[in-house]
Design a protein around this motif. Structure first.
Motif, PDB file in Angstrom:
ATOM      1  N   PHE A   1     -43.201 -27.302  34.303  1.00 56.85           N
ATOM      2  CA  PHE A   1     -43.344 -28.710  33.949  1.00 56.85           C
ATOM      3  C   PHE A   1     -44.144 -29.472  34.995  1.00 56.85           C
ATOM      4  O   PHE A   1     -44.863 -30.424  34.669  1.00 56.85           O
ATOM      5  CB  PHE A   1     -41.965 -29.339  33.759  1.00 56.85           C
ATOM      6  CG  PHE A   1     -41.189 -28.748  32.618  1.00 56.85           C
ATOM      7  CD1 PHE A   1     -41.622 -28.908  31.313  1.00 56.85           C
ATOM      8  CD2 PHE A   1     -40.035 -28.016  32.846  1.00 56.85           C
ATOM      9  CE1 PHE A   1     -40.913 -28.357  30.255  1.00 56.85           C
ATOM     10  CE2 PHE A   1     -39.319 -27.455  31.805  1.00 56.85           C
ATOM     11  CZ  PHE A   1     -39.758 -27.631  30.500  1.00 56.85           C
TER      12      PHE A   1
ATOM     13  N   SER B   1     -47.667 -28.861  34.142  1.00 57.47           N
ATOM     14  CA  SER B   1     -48.062 -29.722  33.027  1.00 57.47           C
ATOM     15  C   SER B   1     -48.413 -31.114  33.526  1.00 57.47           C
ATOM     16  O   SER B   1     -49.418 -31.715  33.114  1.00 57.47           O
ATOM     17  CB  SER B   1     -46.925 -29.803  32.000  1.00 57.47           C
ATOM     18  OG  SER B   1     -47.216 -30.746  30.979  1.00 57.47           O
ATOM     19  N   LEU B   2     -47.609 -31.624  34.436  1.00 60.06           N
ATOM     20  CA  LEU B   2     -47.853 -32.936  35.031  1.00 60.06           C
ATOM     21  C   LEU B   2     -49.146 -32.930  35.838  1.00 60.06           C
ATOM     22  O   LEU B   2     -49.957 -33.869  35.750  1.00 60.06           O
ATOM     23  CB  LEU B   2     -46.673 -33.311  35.917  1.00 60.06           C
ATOM     24  CG  LEU B   2     -46.719 -34.663  36.630  1.00 60.06           C
ATOM     25  CD1 LEU B   2     -46.774 -35.800  35.632  1.00 60.06           C
ATOM     26  CD2 LEU B   2     -45.513 -34.821  37.541  1.00 60.06           C
TER      27      LEU B   2
ATOM     28  N   SER C   1     -47.849 -37.276  31.050  1.00 61.24           N
ATOM     29  CA  SER C   1     -47.312 -37.451  32.398  1.00 61.24           C
ATOM     30  C   SER C   1     -45.864 -37.917  32.350  1.00 61.24           C
ATOM     31  O   SER C   1     -44.998 -37.377  33.041  1.00 61.24           O
ATOM     32  CB  SER C   1     -48.171 -38.455  33.177  1.00 61.24           C
ATOM     33  OG  SER C   1     -47.680 -38.633  34.490  1.00 61.24           O
TER      34      SER C   1
ATOM     35  N   SER D   1     -43.555 -35.174  30.862  1.00 59.77           N
ATOM     36  CA  SER D   1     -43.385 -34.071  31.816  1.00 59.77           C
ATOM     37  C   SER D   1     -42.359 -34.437  32.879  1.00 59.77           C
ATOM     38  O   SER D   1     -41.528 -33.613  33.275  1.00 59.77           O
ATOM     39  CB  SER D   1     -44.725 -33.723  32.480  1.00 59.77           C
ATOM     40  OG  SER D   1     -45.647 -33.226  31.536  1.00 59.77           O
TER      41      SER D   1
ATOM     42  N   LEU E   1     -43.187 -27.301  26.389  1.00 56.97           N
ATOM     43  CA  LEU E   1     -44.492 -27.728  26.896  1.00 56.97           C
ATOM     44  C   LEU E   1     -45.435 -28.087  25.751  1.00 56.97           C
ATOM     45  O   LEU E   1     -46.165 -29.094  25.814  1.00 56.97           O
ATOM     46  CB  LEU E   1     -45.105 -26.624  27.753  1.00 56.97           C
ATOM     47  CG  LEU E   1     -44.424 -26.350  29.096  1.00 56.97           C
ATOM     48  CD1 LEU E   1     -45.001 -25.089  29.737  1.00 56.97           C
ATOM     49  CD2 LEU E   1     -44.591 -27.539  30.035  1.00 56.97           C
TER      50      LEU E   1
ATOM     51  N   ILE F   1     -44.471 -31.427  24.307  1.00 57.75           N
ATOM     52  CA  ILE F   1     -44.876 -32.528  25.180  1.00 57.75           C
ATOM     53  C   ILE F   1     -46.316 -32.941  24.888  1.00 57.75           C
ATOM     54  O   ILE F   1     -46.627 -34.126  24.712  1.00 57.75           O
ATOM     55  CB  ILE F   1     -44.713 -32.137  26.660  1.00 57.75           C
ATOM     56  CG1 ILE F   1     -43.231 -32.091  27.042  1.00 57.75           C
ATOM     57  CG2 ILE F   1     -45.465 -33.110  27.566  1.00 57.75           C
ATOM     58  CD1 ILE F   1     -42.981 -31.560  28.437  1.00 57.75           C
TER      59      ILE F   1
END
Length: 345
Positions: free
Chosen positions: A53, A56-57, A102, A105, A136, A139
């Motif tokens: 995560f 991902s951010l 953002s 995440s 993910l 998101i």
């Protein structure tokens, strides 16, 4: 531009915004790129749930810093868009989509940390490899999916706003999702983060009290109370830091977009936007650099850049990175290693 409808930003404000956008773009790209590469180059950290995560951010912030911020600097310097309608629509689509990624995440990180503490026995069942990738995917799909209706002109539209010479969400047929997206896109993630970290704090505090009670019964509490209070204080400080950084970056922008949609106070809008951009720079510091294991990853990345290939492979395999408590296999591996290595103080 219609002089009656235009918002006249002070030239000093537009120069400040352009300068901050340029600085944040460079610092954000470097910081997020280093963090991404450092995590991906270390299999032990790459396989951890929280790291997925965080990546991902980092990717979201990297896209924002490399695409949106340079274009933002350009429009503030020129005080106009001038790059075409289609690119303007894609700018708004990527801008708001990345902001949503953002936020979501960060929500996923807080939920993961709470699950690790509160439901450790079920942790490996909840966070399997397949379920992590599904989370993910959701998101990113949900974040950019929310922008599809205005992109297609179904609910509002994406385009150029001459009042602020910006590419944003505009009303269509007197209907716009902008305020709803701002309110619910900010309020709900913020609420989840606050509730999750509050639950983490009280859960840890309750566990420490139970442990303290057992030590009192056994007469072995001597020298432990001060240390436990210090740990509680550090935990509280960490929670407050996360809350304040999150709120400081996003709350002003949310308030200004909802309360002052007519841009009555241009300077406040500029400052609120700059704070929102700053979130893409400070996120690696909050969610990566403050963690001991991630700092080790940065150190090993530097060694990788300096050492020869053989030394690099040795660095990757060393125990300087170690196992994070966020890994489902953490407890089992530590038990096995305990029989192989002497205890370390």
């Amino acid at each position: 531009m219609d002089a009656h409808n235009a918002t006249f930003y002070p030239r000093e404000a537009t120069i400040l915004a352009a300068a901050c956008a340029c600085i944040f773009s460079v610092v954000g790209v470097v910081g997020n790129l280093i963090t991404t590469v450092a995590l991906l180059m270390h299999p032990k950290l790459r396989g951890h749930v929280t790291t997925m995560f965080v990546l991902s951010l980092c990717v979201s912030d990297l896209l924002f810093c490399s695409i949106n911020l340079p274009l933002t600097a350009n429009r503030f310097i020129r005080q106009q868009w001038g790059l075409g309608e289609k690119l303007c629509q894609m700018f708004a689509f990527v801008f708001y989509g990345n902001e949503a990624v953002s936020l979501l995440s960060m929500v996923a990180i807080t939920i993961n940390r709470y699950t690790l503490i509160a439901y450790y026995d079920m942790y490996t069942q909840i966070y399997t490899s397949t379920k992590i990738w599904i989370q993910l995917l959701l998101i990113w799909v949900v974040s950019f999916g929310l922008m599809v209706p205005p992109l297609l002109g179904v609910w509002g539209q994406l385009g150029f706003d001459p009042k602020t010479f910006s590419c944003t969400i505009l009303p269509k047929n007197s209907k716009s999702p902008k305020k709803y997206l701002f309110v619910f896109g900010f309020a709900l993630p913020c609420l989840v983060i606050i509730v999750s970290y509050s639950c983490i704090y009280w859960r840890v505090r309750e566990s420490k009290r139970k442990l303290e009670g057992r030590r009192c019964v056994c007469g072995k509490l001597s020298g432990q109370t001060a240390k436990e209070k210090e740990e509680d204080s550090r935990l509280t400080t960490l929670m407050l830091t996360i809350f304040l950084c999150f709120l400081a970056c996003f709350l002003p922008l949310m308030i200004m977009n909802v309360a002052d949609d007519g841009i009555t106070y241009p300077w406040l809008h500029i400052i609120a936007s700059i704070l929102a951009w700053a979130s893409s720079v400070i996120n690696p510091l909050i969610y990566a650099a403050t963690n001991r294991q991630y700092r080790a990853a940065y150190g090993n990345l530097l060694k990788f850049c300096k050492n020869n290939p053989v030394a690099r492979r040795t660095t990757w395999g060393s125990r300087t990175v170690g196992q994070s408590s966020n890994s489902p296999q953490y407890g089992e591996k530590e038990k096995r290693n305990h029989h192989k290595e002497p205890a370390r103080l």
